[in-house]
Design a protein around this motif. Structure first.
Motif: not given
Length: 114
Positions: A27-36, A9-17, A19-23
Motif C-alpha cells: 500500500v505504501e507504493q500506491f499512496a503517493p499516487f492515490d491521494v493526488p 465519490m470515487i475520487g473521495l474513495w481514492l483519497v481515502l483508500s 487509509l482503508i488498505f493500511r496494513g
C-alpha cells in the motif's frame, strides 16, 4: 450530472483508500499516487458542473487510464489489494467519464424552447 457525482465519490474513495488498505501488502507504493489522483478526480468532477469547463470530465478519463496502466504494469498478477483497487477504480472512472453531463435529459433538439 449523476456521472459527475459518482466520479466525485470515487475520487473521495481514492483519497481515502491508503487509509482503508493500511496494513496490506504494497500500500505504501500506491499512496503517493492515490491521494493526488483522487484530488484531481474531485477537481475535474466539480469543474464539470460549470458550463465553461463542462468537458473537464475527460481529464478524469485520461487520469484513470494512466492510473490503471500503472497499477496493471507495475505488479505481477494477481497484484496486491491496493493495485486491484486502482485497476477497478480506473475502469469505473473511464466508464463514467464517457457519459455526457446531461445524460438524464432528452437531446437538445427534443427539448421545449426556453
Amino acid at each position: 450530472m449523476w456521472p459527475r457525482v459518482a466520479e466525485l465519490m470515487i475520487g473521495l474513495w481514492l483519497v481515502l483508500s491508503p487509509l482503508i488498505f493500511r496494513g496490506t501488502n504494497a500500500v505504501e507504493q500506491f499512496a503517493p499516487f492515490d491521494v493526488p489522483a483522487g484530488a484531481a478526480v474531485v477537481i475535474f468532477s466539480l469543474m464539470s458542473f460549470w458550463d465553461r469547463t463542462e468537458w473537464a470530465h475527460f481529464g478524469t478519463a485520461l487520469l484513470a487510464i494512466g492510473l490503471g496502466a500503472f497499477a496493471y504494469l507495475a505488479w505481477e498478477r494477481p497484484g496486491p489489494p491496493a493495485a486491484q483497487n486502482e485497476i477497478f477504480v480506473a475502469l469505473l472512472l473511464v466508464l463514467l467519464a464517457i457519459i455526457p453531463n446531461e445524460a438524464s435529459r432528452p437531446p437538445k433538439p427534443w427539448r421545449p424552447p426556453a
